[in-house]
Scaffold this motif. Structure first.
Motif, PDB file in Angstrom:
ATOM      1  N   PHE A   1       6.127  -0.359  -5.399  1.00  0.00           N
ATOM      2  CA  PHE A   1       6.674   0.892  -5.894  1.00  0.00           C
ATOM      3  C   PHE A   1       6.707   0.634  -7.404  1.00  0.00           C
ATOM      4  O   PHE A   1       6.367   1.480  -8.256  1.00  0.00           O
ATOM      5  CB  PHE A   1       7.772   1.291  -5.370  1.00  0.00           C
ATOM      6  CG  PHE A   1       8.513   2.655  -5.990  1.00  0.00           C
ATOM      7  CD1 PHE A   1       8.178   3.709  -5.823  1.00  0.00           C
ATOM      8  CD2 PHE A   1       9.496   2.274  -6.912  1.00  0.00           C
ATOM      9  CE1 PHE A   1       8.515   4.750  -6.280  1.00  0.00           C
ATOM     10  CE2 PHE A   1       9.810   3.474  -7.808  1.00  0.00           C
ATOM     11  CZ  PHE A   1       9.473   4.504  -7.299  1.00  0.00           C
ATOM     12  N   LYS A   2       7.538  -0.253  -7.890  1.00  0.00           N
ATOM     13  CA  LYS A   2       7.804  -0.541  -9.323  1.00  0.00           C
ATOM     14  C   LYS A   2       6.389  -0.695  -9.981  1.00  0.00           C
ATOM     15  O   LYS A   2       6.566   0.115 -11.051  1.00  0.00           O
ATOM     16  CB  LYS A   2       8.685  -1.636  -9.493  1.00  0.00           C
ATOM     17  CG  LYS A   2      10.143  -1.393  -8.860  1.00  0.00           C
ATOM     18  CD  LYS A   2      10.693  -2.723  -9.087  1.00  0.00           C
ATOM     19  CE  LYS A   2      11.068  -3.208 -10.695  1.00  0.00           C
ATOM     20  NZ  LYS A   2      12.229  -4.291 -10.586  1.00  0.00           N
ATOM     21  N   GLU A   3       5.399  -1.403  -9.661  1.00  0.00           N
ATOM     22  CA  GLU A   3       4.265  -1.783 -10.146  1.00  0.00           C
ATOM     23  C   GLU A   3       3.645  -0.357 -10.606  1.00  0.00           C
ATOM     24  O   GLU A   3       3.024  -0.267 -11.804  1.00  0.00           O
ATOM     25  CB  GLU A   3       3.336  -2.388  -9.345  1.00  0.00           C
ATOM     26  CG  GLU A   3       2.102  -2.906  -9.826  1.00  0.00           C
ATOM     27  CD  GLU A   3       0.924  -3.650  -9.021  1.00  0.00           C
ATOM     28  OE1 GLU A   3      -0.020  -3.599  -9.272  1.00  0.00           O
ATOM     29  OE2 GLU A   3       1.443  -4.217  -8.010  1.00  0.00           O
TER      30      GLU A   3
ATOM     31  N   GLY B   1       4.638   5.192 -16.528  1.00  0.00           N
ATOM     32  CA  GLY B   1       5.430   5.743 -17.536  1.00  0.00           C
ATOM     33  C   GLY B   1       6.968   5.932 -16.872  1.00  0.00           C
ATOM     34  O   GLY B   1       7.808   6.125 -17.766  1.00  0.00           O
ATOM     35  N   GLY B   2       7.336   5.336 -15.770  1.00  0.00           N
ATOM     36  CA  GLY B   2       8.626   5.457 -15.242  1.00  0.00           C
ATOM     37  C   GLY B   2       9.312   4.452 -15.394  1.00  0.00           C
ATOM     38  O   GLY B   2       8.797   3.370 -15.687  1.00  0.00           O
TER      39      GLY B   2
ATOM     40  N   GLN C   1       0.830  -1.274   0.100  1.00  0.00           N
ATOM     41  CA  GLN C   1       0.066   0.083  -0.110  1.00  0.00           C
ATOM     42  C   GLN C   1       0.765   1.341  -0.103  1.00  0.00           C
ATOM     43  O   GLN C   1       0.601   2.045  -1.006  1.00  0.00           O
ATOM     44  CB  GLN C   1      -1.111  -0.210   1.208  1.00  0.00           C
ATOM     45  CG  GLN C   1      -2.326  -0.823   0.853  1.00  0.00           C
ATOM     46  CD  GLN C   1      -3.236  -0.914   2.139  1.00  0.00           C
ATOM     47  OE1 GLN C   1      -2.674  -1.206   3.053  1.00  0.00           O
ATOM     48  NE2 GLN C   1      -4.428  -0.479   1.811  1.00  0.00           N
ATOM     49  N   PRO C   2       1.652   1.725   0.922  1.00  0.00           N
ATOM     50  CA  PRO C   2       2.251   2.916   0.947  1.00  0.00           C
ATOM     51  C   PRO C   2       3.398   3.085  -0.019  1.00  0.00           C
ATOM     52  O   PRO C   2       3.651   4.133  -0.671  1.00  0.00           O
ATOM     53  CB  PRO C   2       3.023   2.946   2.565  1.00  0.00           C
ATOM     54  CG  PRO C   2       3.005   1.605   2.841  1.00  0.00           C
ATOM     55  CD  PRO C   2       1.933   0.712   2.148  1.00  0.00           C
ATOM     56  N   SER C   3       3.977   1.878  -0.585  1.00  0.00           N
ATOM     57  CA  SER C   3       5.028   1.913  -1.785  1.00  0.00           C
ATOM     58  C   SER C   3       4.108   2.211  -3.007  1.00  0.00           C
ATOM     59  O   SER C   3       4.753   2.954  -3.839  1.00  0.00           O
ATOM     60  CB  SER C   3       5.905   0.696  -1.493  1.00  0.00           C
ATOM     61  OG  SER C   3       6.572   0.537  -0.349  1.00  0.00           O
ATOM     62  N   TYR C   4       3.133   1.503  -3.081  1.00  0.00           N
ATOM     63  CA  TYR C   4       2.616   1.779  -4.385  1.00  0.00           C
ATOM     64  C   TYR C   4       1.887   3.111  -4.427  1.00  0.00           C
ATOM     65  O   TYR C   4       2.227   3.731  -5.724  1.00  0.00           O
ATOM     66  CB  TYR C   4       0.990   0.908  -4.568  1.00  0.00           C
ATOM     67  CG  TYR C   4       0.432   0.799  -5.898  1.00  0.00           C
ATOM     68  CD1 TYR C   4       0.733  -0.056  -6.958  1.00  0.00           C
ATOM     69  CD2 TYR C   4      -0.670   1.777  -5.791  1.00  0.00           C
ATOM     70  CE1 TYR C   4      -0.182  -0.056  -7.941  1.00  0.00           C
ATOM     71  CE2 TYR C   4      -1.349   1.822  -7.183  1.00  0.00           C
ATOM     72  CZ  TYR C   4      -0.926   0.984  -8.198  1.00  0.00           C
ATOM     73  OH  TYR C   4      -1.598   1.097  -9.239  1.00  0.00           O
ATOM     74  N   ALA C   5       1.435   3.659  -3.246  1.00  0.00           N
ATOM     75  CA  ALA C   5       1.092   5.118  -3.627  1.00  0.00           C
ATOM     76  C   ALA C   5       2.253   5.973  -3.675  1.00  0.00           C
ATOM     77  O   ALA C   5       2.026   7.049  -4.768  1.00  0.00           O
ATOM     78  CB  ALA C   5       0.565   5.311  -2.001  1.00  0.00           C
ATOM     79  N   MET C   6       3.555   5.740  -3.271  1.00  0.00           N
ATOM     80  CA  MET C   6       4.602   6.687  -3.722  1.00  0.00           C
ATOM     81  C   MET C   6       4.839   6.509  -5.008  1.00  0.00           C
ATOM     82  O   MET C   6       5.486   7.534  -5.946  1.00  0.00           O
ATOM     83  CB  MET C   6       5.997   6.287  -2.890  1.00  0.00           C
ATOM     84  CG  MET C   6       7.183   7.236  -3.091  1.00  0.00           C
ATOM     85  SD  MET C   6       6.896   8.806  -2.970  1.00  0.00           S
ATOM     86  CE  MET C   6       7.278   8.908  -1.159  1.00  0.00           C
ATOM     87  N   GLY C   7       4.910   5.069  -5.671  1.00  0.00           N
ATOM     88  CA  GLY C   7       5.010   4.876  -7.201  1.00  0.00           C
ATOM     89  C   GLY C   7       4.111   5.816  -7.903  1.00  0.00           C
ATOM     90  O   GLY C   7       4.427   6.529  -8.991  1.00  0.00           O
ATOM     91  N   GLU C   8       2.808   5.883  -7.659  1.00  0.00           N
ATOM     92  CA  GLU C   8       1.900   6.532  -8.296  1.00  0.00           C
ATOM     93  C   GLU C   8       2.201   8.186  -8.326  1.00  0.00           C
ATOM     94  O   GLU C   8       2.258   8.894  -9.383  1.00  0.00           O
ATOM     95  CB  GLU C   8       0.438   6.250  -7.534  1.00  0.00           C
ATOM     96  CG  GLU C   8      -0.297   5.364  -8.148  1.00  0.00           C
ATOM     97  CD  GLU C   8      -1.817   5.535  -7.713  1.00  0.00           C
ATOM     98  OE1 GLU C   8      -2.500   4.977  -8.566  1.00  0.00           O
ATOM     99  OE2 GLU C   8      -2.024   5.788  -6.658  1.00  0.00           O
ATOM    100  N   ALA C   9       2.572   8.558  -6.950  1.00  0.00           N
ATOM    101  CA  ALA C   9       2.907   9.916  -6.851  1.00  0.00           C
ATOM    102  C   ALA C   9       4.212  10.371  -7.517  1.00  0.00           C
ATOM    103  O   ALA C   9       3.885  11.529  -8.253  1.00  0.00           O
ATOM    104  CB  ALA C   9       3.068  10.055  -5.215  1.00  0.00           C
ATOM    105  N   LEU C  10       5.139   9.670  -7.641  1.00  0.00           N
ATOM    106  CA  LEU C  10       6.354  10.190  -8.378  1.00  0.00           C
ATOM    107  C   LEU C  10       6.323   9.992 -10.053  1.00  0.00           C
ATOM    108  O   LEU C  10       6.596  10.897 -10.586  1.00  0.00           O
ATOM    109  CB  LEU C  10       7.531   9.120  -8.013  1.00  0.00           C
ATOM    110  CG  LEU C  10       7.934   9.308  -6.580  1.00  0.00           C
ATOM    111  CD1 LEU C  10       9.358   8.592  -6.595  1.00  0.00           C
ATOM    112  CD2 LEU C  10       8.176  10.643  -6.361  1.00  0.00           C
ATOM    113  N   ALA C  11       5.159   9.107 -10.558  1.00  0.00           N
ATOM    114  CA  ALA C  11       4.969   9.004 -11.817  1.00  0.00           C
ATOM    115  C   ALA C  11       3.907  10.264 -12.274  1.00  0.00           C
ATOM    116  O   ALA C  11       4.571  10.869 -13.276  1.00  0.00           O
ATOM    117  CB  ALA C  11       4.170   7.653 -12.018  1.00  0.00           C
ATOM    118  N   LYS C  12       3.107  10.530 -11.327  1.00  0.00           N
ATOM    119  CA  LYS C  12       2.522  11.910 -11.701  1.00  0.00           C
ATOM    120  C   LYS C  12       3.205  13.135 -11.381  1.00  0.00           C
ATOM    121  O   LYS C  12       2.878  14.087 -12.397  1.00  0.00           O
ATOM    122  CB  LYS C  12       1.280  11.631 -10.726  1.00  0.00           C
ATOM    123  CG  LYS C  12       0.108  10.898 -11.011  1.00  0.00           C
ATOM    124  CD  LYS C  12      -1.013  10.891  -9.906  1.00  0.00           C
ATOM    125  CE  LYS C  12      -1.952   9.825 -10.009  1.00  0.00           C
ATOM    126  NZ  LYS C  12      -2.741   9.760  -8.863  1.00  0.00           N
TER     127      LYS C  12
END
Length: 390
Positions: free
Chosen positions: A185-187, A193-194, A151-162
Motif C-alpha cells: 500500500f505504502k509503495e 504523492g500521499g 497486489q490488492p494493497s498496492y491497488a488500494m494505494g494507487e486508488a487512494l492517491a488518485k
C-alpha cells in the motif's frame, strides 16, 4: 483368429489415443493430486472452499484432468508450519502425488514450496500470499492461482492517491502478511504523492484495538488503511464504528477485511471499500455459470477461496493438455501452465514469469451481505516478483 481380432482392436484403440494426444502407455493411469490444506481450525472454511472449487472444475471436466481420472491424497495441514515439511514429504514420497495443491497459511506454504523445489514436484498455491513464494524463493515448479500480498494493497494505494487522499494512518498485525500488505500500500500511495503519517502494529492475534483508535482520532489522517482478516477484522471494523470514526475518517483495506465475516460485523461494515481480485456481482457468463454450479453442488455461495481452488485445477489441466496428458513430462506441463490464459470466474488472467497471476483488481463496496464490484482499479496488475531469478 481371436488373437488377430484382439490385436486389431488394440491397434485401433492405440491409434485413437494417439489422435487424442494421449499415449497408450498412460491412457489408463490416473493423475494423483495431493491436497494439503486446512480442514480443521481457524482456516477450515477456506480449505474446504478451495477443495470444493478444485473438485468442481474436475467434475465439469468429466471427472478428469488431462484425460485421466483423478485420485486425491488429502492431508489436513492444521495451519501448522512445524508439521508442513513432514506432511509435504509424505505426499511426495509415500503417496507419489503428481502435483501438490496448498495452502492457506503462508508459513506452511513456504515449507511446502521448499519440498516441491527439492523434489522437483509441481506445486500450485491456491491462497497463501507471501511475496517470497513468487519472489526470491520462486521456482519453475511453484505456481500460484491466488495473489501476492502486494497486489490488492498496492491497488488500494494507487486508488487512494488518485482520489486525492493526502494522509493515511496504517494498522496491522505484526507478522509477515500484514507487514507485506502495508508495504505494498505504502509503495503505491507514496509514489502517488500521499504520505503515511503513522504506522501502527500489534502482536498477532491481539484484538485490543482501543489504543490505536485513540491515536487515529488524535492524528486525524484523511483515511486509515488496515490489514486484518477473519474475526479480528470483524472486531476492528465494529470497534472503529463504535468509536465514531467511520463517518469522519474513511477506513480501507484489501478484501480480506470484509470477506467471510460481514455477518459478524453486525452492519458496521456497510459501505466499506476494499480491493481484491474477485467480487460479488461480476456479471460475466463465466462467473454466473461458476456460481450457479457451485451453489448446486455445495448448497452455499462461493467466495474468492473457491475461485482460487477452481483455477488451480484449470491451471493444471492446461499443463497436462500441453504434455499430452502425461504428468511425468514435467517440462511440458510447466510450459503449458506458464503460457496458459485462464478463463477464470474472476476474469481471464495469465501468469507472470514468476508464475503469479497477472490479474485485474476490483474496488468493492459492502452492500448488505455482499462485497459488490464498483470498478476495476488496476487492470492486469503484475506483482514485481522482486528477487525472482526465473
Amino acid at each position: 483368429m481371436d488373437k488377430k481380432i484382439f490385436a486389431a482392436r488394440n491397434f485401433v484403440l492405440g491409434a485413437a489415443l494417439v489422435a487424442a494426444g494421449l499415449s497408450s502407455a498412460y491412457a489408463e493411469d490416473k493423475v494423483k493430486v495431493g491436497l494439503m490444506l486446512p480442514y480443521t481450525g481457524t482456516y477450515a472454511a477456506l480449505g474446504n472452499a478451495i477443495t470444493n472449487g478444485f473438485k468442481q472444475f474436475v467434475e465439469e471436466n468429466g471427472g478428469k484432468l488431462g484425460g485421466r481420472e483423478v485420485e486425491y491424497a488429502v492431508v489436513d495441514d492444521e495451519s501448522n508450519p512445524a508439521k508442513a515439511t513432514e506432511n509435504a514429504r509424505k505426499l511426495v514420497s509415500r503417496d507419489k502425488v503428481d502435483v501438490l495443491v496448498g495452502t492457506v497459511h503462508s508459513g506452511v506454504a513456504l515449507a511446502m514450496a521448499k519440498v516441491a523445489r527439492d523434489s522437483k514436484t509441481l506445486m500450485i498455491v491456491p491462497n497463501a500470499g507471501a511475496n517470497d513464494l513468487t519472489g526470491p524463493l520462486c521456482s519453475p515448479y511453484v505456481f500460484r492461482s491466488s495473489f501476492s500480498a502486494w497486489q490488492p494493497s498496492y491497488a488500494m494505494g494507487e486508488a487512494l492517491a488518485k482520489k486525492g487522499v493526502k494522509t493515511v494512518a496504517t494498522v496491522t498485525w505484526k507478522y509477515s502478511f500484514g507487514e507485506e500488505s502495508v508495504a505494498g500500500f505504502k509503495e503505491a500511495f507514496e509514489k502517488g504523492g500521499g504520505k503515511v503519517v503513522k504506522d501502527m502494529t500489534l502482536p498477532f492475534p491481539n484484538v485490543e484495538f482501543q489504543p490505536f483508535l485513540t491515536e487515529i482520532a488524535s492524528a486525524k489522517p484523511d483515511a486509515v488503511f488496515v490489514f486484518f482478516a477473519g474475526a479480528g477484522a470483524a472486531k476492528f471494523v465494529s470497534d472503529y464504528a463504535a468509536a465514531g470514526l467511520k463517518n469522519s475518517i474513511p477506513l480501507y483495506g484489501p478484501g480480506f477485511l470484509t470477506d467471510g465475516n460481514l455477518a459478524a460485523m453486525g452492519g458496521a461494515g456497510e459501505g466499506l471499500l476494499t480491493t481484491l481480485h474477485y467480487a460479488d456481482g461480476l456479471a460475466t457468463d463465466k462467473d454466473k455459470a461458476f456460481r450457479t454450479k457451485y451453489a448446486e453442488m455445495y448448497k452455499i455461495q462461493p467466495d474468492v477461496y473457491a475461485v482460487q481452488g477452481y483455477d488451480a485445477a484449470q491451471m493444471y489441466e492446461a499443463g497436462l493438455k500441453a504434455a499430452g496428458g502425461d504428468p511425468a513430462k514435467k517440462d511440458d506441463v510447466i510450459q503449458g501452465m506458464a503460457s496458459a490464459k485462464i478463463d477464470s470466474p474472476r476474469g481471464a488472467f495469465t501468469l507472470s514469469k514468476a508464475h503469479n497471476p497477472v490479474q485485474d483488481i476490483y474496488m468493492r463496496e459492502v452492500k448488505g451481505d455482499q462485497n459488490v464490484v464498483i470498478e476495476v482499479v488496476s487492470k492486469g496488475l503484475e506483482d514485481p516478483a522482486r528477487g525472482c531469478k526465473l
